[in-house]
Design an enzyme around this catalytic site. Structure first.
Site, mmCIF file in Angstrom:
data_model
loop_
_atom_site.group_PDB
_atom_site.id
_atom_site.type_symbol
_atom_site.label_atom_id
_atom_site.label_comp_id
_atom_site.label_asym_id
_atom_site.label_seq_id
_atom_site.Cartn_x
_atom_site.Cartn_y
_atom_site.Cartn_z
ATOM 1 C CE1 TYR A 70 -3.082 -2.978 0.056
ATOM 2 C CE2 TYR A 70 -3.544 -2.573 2.358
ATOM 3 C CZ TYR A 70 -3.744 -3.301 1.208
ATOM 4 O OH TYR A 70 -4.618 -4.362 1.215
ATOM 5 C CG HIS A 128 -1.192 -8.631 -0.587
ATOM 6 N ND1 HIS A 128 -0.738 -7.357 -0.447
ATOM 7 C CD2 HIS A 128 -2.527 -8.511 -0.788
ATOM 8 C CE1 HIS A 128 -1.749 -6.506 -0.550
ATOM 9 N NE2 HIS A 128 -2.842 -7.184 -0.768
HETATM 10 P P1 NDP Z 1 -14.070 -0.709 1.202
HETATM 11 O O1 NDP Z 1 -15.157 -1.586 0.729
HETATM 12 O O2 NDP Z 1 -13.659 -0.753 2.607
HETATM 13 O O3 NDP Z 1 -14.471 0.785 0.793
HETATM 14 C C1 NDP Z 1 -13.647 1.887 1.020
HETATM 15 C C2 NDP Z 1 -14.337 3.112 0.423
HETATM 16 O O4 NDP Z 1 -15.573 3.334 1.096
HETATM 17 C C3 NDP Z 1 -13.526 4.385 0.574
HETATM 18 O O5 NDP Z 1 -13.722 5.144 -0.598
HETATM 19 C C4 NDP Z 1 -14.171 5.088 1.752
HETATM 20 O O6 NDP Z 1 -14.101 6.489 1.663
HETATM 21 C C5 NDP Z 1 -15.613 4.664 1.609
HETATM 22 N N1 NDP Z 1 -16.304 4.629 2.894
HETATM 23 C C6 NDP Z 1 -15.912 4.027 4.032
HETATM 24 N N2 NDP Z 1 -16.830 4.153 4.991
HETATM 25 C C7 NDP Z 1 -17.837 4.875 4.448
HETATM 26 C C8 NDP Z 1 -19.068 5.339 4.948
HETATM 27 N N3 NDP Z 1 -19.445 5.049 6.194
HETATM 28 N N4 NDP Z 1 -19.875 6.058 4.115
HETATM 29 C C9 NDP Z 1 -19.497 6.344 2.838
HETATM 30 N N5 NDP Z 1 -18.329 5.905 2.306
HETATM 31 C C10 NDP Z 1 -17.510 5.181 3.108
HETATM 32 O O7 NDP Z 1 -12.851 -0.956 0.205
HETATM 33 P P2 NDP Z 1 -11.317 -1.367 0.308
HETATM 34 O O8 NDP Z 1 -10.983 -1.937 -1.022
HETATM 35 O O9 NDP Z 1 -10.507 -0.267 0.831
HETATM 36 O O10 NDP Z 1 -11.270 -2.608 1.335
HETATM 37 C C11 NDP Z 1 -11.045 -2.461 2.712
HETATM 38 C C12 NDP Z 1 -9.651 -2.891 3.111
HETATM 39 O O11 NDP Z 1 -9.411 -4.258 2.797
HETATM 40 C C13 NDP Z 1 -8.524 -2.171 2.364
HETATM 41 O O12 NDP Z 1 -8.365 -0.836 2.777
HETATM 42 C C14 NDP Z 1 -7.380 -3.083 2.651
HETATM 43 O O13 NDP Z 1 -6.887 -2.903 3.958
HETATM 44 C C15 NDP Z 1 -8.048 -4.445 2.495
HETATM 45 N N6 NDP Z 1 -7.921 -4.998 1.119
HETATM 46 C C16 NDP Z 1 -7.226 -6.163 0.939
HETATM 47 C C17 NDP Z 1 -7.056 -6.701 -0.314
HETATM 48 C C18 NDP Z 1 -6.272 -7.959 -0.483
HETATM 49 O O14 NDP Z 1 -5.928 -8.301 -1.622
HETATM 50 N N7 NDP Z 1 -5.976 -8.681 0.574
HETATM 51 C C19 NDP Z 1 -7.632 -6.062 -1.519
HETATM 52 C C20 NDP Z 1 -8.416 -4.894 -1.222
HETATM 53 C C21 NDP Z 1 -8.553 -4.402 0.052
HETATM 54 P P3 NDP Z 1 -13.192 7.379 2.642
HETATM 55 O O15 NDP Z 1 -11.787 6.857 2.528
HETATM 56 O O16 NDP Z 1 -13.388 8.746 2.098
HETATM 57 O O17 NDP Z 1 -13.712 7.244 4.039
#
Ligand code: NDP
Length: 299
Positions: A70, A128
Site C-alpha cells: 500500500y 498477500h
Molecule cells: P471498502 O469496501 O472498505 O471501501 C472503502 C471506500 O468506502 C472508501 O472510498 C471510503 O471512503 C468509503 N467509505 C468508508 N466508509 C464509508 C461510509 N461510512 N460512508 C461512505 N463511504 C464510506 O474498500 P477497500 O478496497 O478499501 O477494502 C477495505 C480494506 O481491505 C482495504 O483498505 C485493505 O486494507 C483491504 N484490502 C485487501 C485486499 C487484499 O488483496 N488482501 C484487496 C483490497 C482491500 P473514505 O476513505 O473517504 O472514508
C-alpha cells in the site's frame, strides 16, 4: 451527529468490544476492523487519517490491516503514526508481496514493515496472494518469524478453496489462522464452498472491500430498492446495512477502510445493527449467493 448514527460513542465502543471473534489459537479480534489501502497517500489528509484510525480503535475497531504494497510503505508509515502510544491496544496486520514471501526476502520484508510501523512485532502477517514461491517455503518462513517473535501468527489472502486445501496438507500449514478475501453483498461466491470450508477449519474469513468500495465495485448495489428500504427502516445508510450484513454471523471479520472520522463512526455503529431474518431473506432475494462454484473474486 446525524440520525444515521445509532447510539452514543461509548455504547458503540462497548458493543463492539463485547462482540469479538476468536481465532483458532484463542486470540480475539473485533468483528469490524479497519482497512488502510490508499491511506497515507495524501499529505494534506494525514492528520485526519491518523485521527480517523485512532477514533476507530477507540470505538472497538482495534484491528488495523495494512500491507507493504500500500503506497509503497506509506500506508504502514501512517499506521505507525496512528498507533503510537496505543500499540498494545491494536491487533496489527500486515501483508507481504508474493515475490517477497520466501527465504531471506520474507524476513527482510517483515523487518521493513516493522520499521515503518514503529513496532517490534505484528499480530498477524499475511501472504498477500499466491505467487510463484512454493507455499512450503512461505510456511517455513512464517513459522521462523513466529519463533523469532517478529509475528504472533500468520495467514493468507486471496486463496481459493483448492489452494487452502493444498496449504493445509503442508506440515504446519494448519497454523494458518485466516484467509483474507473479497466479500460483500454483491459478491457472494465464497459462500458456495470457501466460507463453509473455513468454518469447518475454525478459520474466520477476513472480508476485504466489505463496502464494495462505497458501492463502486458493483453497480446497483447501494441504489438497490431493498437495501435502501432496509437502511431507511434502521435509519442508517445503505453502506452500514452492507457492513452489518457482512458480519451477520460469527465467522467473518470485516475491514472497511474509512479516512474520515464521520465514516469511521458510521462503520463502527454498524456493529449495533441487528438485521432480522426477514430482512436477510429479502437481501438474499435481491443478491442471491451463487448455487455453483465461481472463481474467487479479487481486486
Ligand atoms: P471498502 O469496501 O472498505 O471501501 C472503502 C471506500 O468506502 C472508501 O472510498 C471510503 O471512503 C468509503 N467509505 C468508508 N466508509 C464509508 C461510509 N461510512 N460512508 C461512505 N463511504 C464510506 O474498500 P477497500 O478496497 O478499501 O477494502 C477495505 C480494506 O481491505 C482495504 O483498505 C485493505 O486494507 C483491504 N484490502 C485487501 C485486499 C487484499 O488483496 N488482501 C484487496 C483490497 C482491500 P473514505 O476513505 O473517504 O472514508
Amino acid at each position: 451527529m446525524n440520525n444515521r448514527i445509532r447510539g452514543d460513542l461509548a455504547e458503540i465502543a462497548k458493543v463492539n468490544r463485547s462482540k469479538r471473534i476468536k481465532l483458532a489459537d484463542g486470540a480475539s479480534v473485533p468483528r469490524i476492523g479497519q482497512g488502510t489501502w490508499f491511506i497515507g497517500e495524501n499529505e494534506s489528509r494525514r492528520e485526519e487519517e491518523v485521527a480517523a484510525l485512532r477514533l476507530g480503535v477507540e470505538l472497538g475497531m482495534d484491528m488495523i490491516d495494512t500491507a507493504e504494497m500500500y503506497g509503497d510503505g506509506r500506508s504502514e508509515r501512517l499506521v505507525g503514526e496512528a498507533i503510537k502510544g496505543i500499540r498494545d491496544e491494536v491487533f496489527l496486520v500486515s501483508k507481504v508481496y508474493p515475490h517477497n514471501a520466501g527465504n531471506m526476502r520474507l524476513a527482510r520484508s517483515c523487518e521493513e514493515s516493522l520499521n515503518r510501523l514503529g513496532t517490534d512485532h505484528l499480530d498477524l502477517y499475511l501472504l498477500h496472494w499466491r505467487g510463484n514461491i512454493p507455499l512450503e517455503e512461505t510456511v517455513e518462513g512464517m513459522e521462523r518469524l513466529v519463533e523469532q517473535g517478529k509475528i504472533a501468527r500468520w495467514g493468507v489472502s486471496n486463496l481459493d478453496t483448492g489452494d487452502m486445501k493444498e496449504l493445509l496438507r503442508i506440515a504446519e500449514g494448519t497454523h494458518c489462522v485466516t484467509n483474507q478475501v473479497l466479500y460483500h453483498l454483491g459478491s457472494r461466491g465464497i459462500e458456495y464452498d470457501l466460507l463453509p470450508w473455513q468454518k469447518g477449519h475454525r478459520m474466520p474469513v477476513m472480508a476485504y472491500s466489505p463496502l464494495a468500495q462505497a458501492g463502486s465495485l458493483r453497480k446497483g448495489l447501494v441504489e438497490n430498492a431493498t437495501v435502501q428500504e432496509i437502511a431507511r427502516k434502521h435509519e442508517v445508510s445503505p453502506l452500514q446495512i452492507m457492513l452489518a450484513w457482512t458480519i451477520r454471523e460469527n465467522d467473518v471479520v470485516a475491514i472497511p477502510k474509512a479516512s474520515s472520522p464521520d465514516h469511521v463512526i458510521e462503520n463502527a455503529s454498524a456493529g449495533l445493527i441487528q438485521l432480522t431474518n426477514e430482512e436477510l431473506w429479502r437481501l438474499d432475494d435481491a443478491f442471491p449467493m451463487p448455487s455453483w462454484k465461481v472463481p474467487l473474486d479479487m481486486i
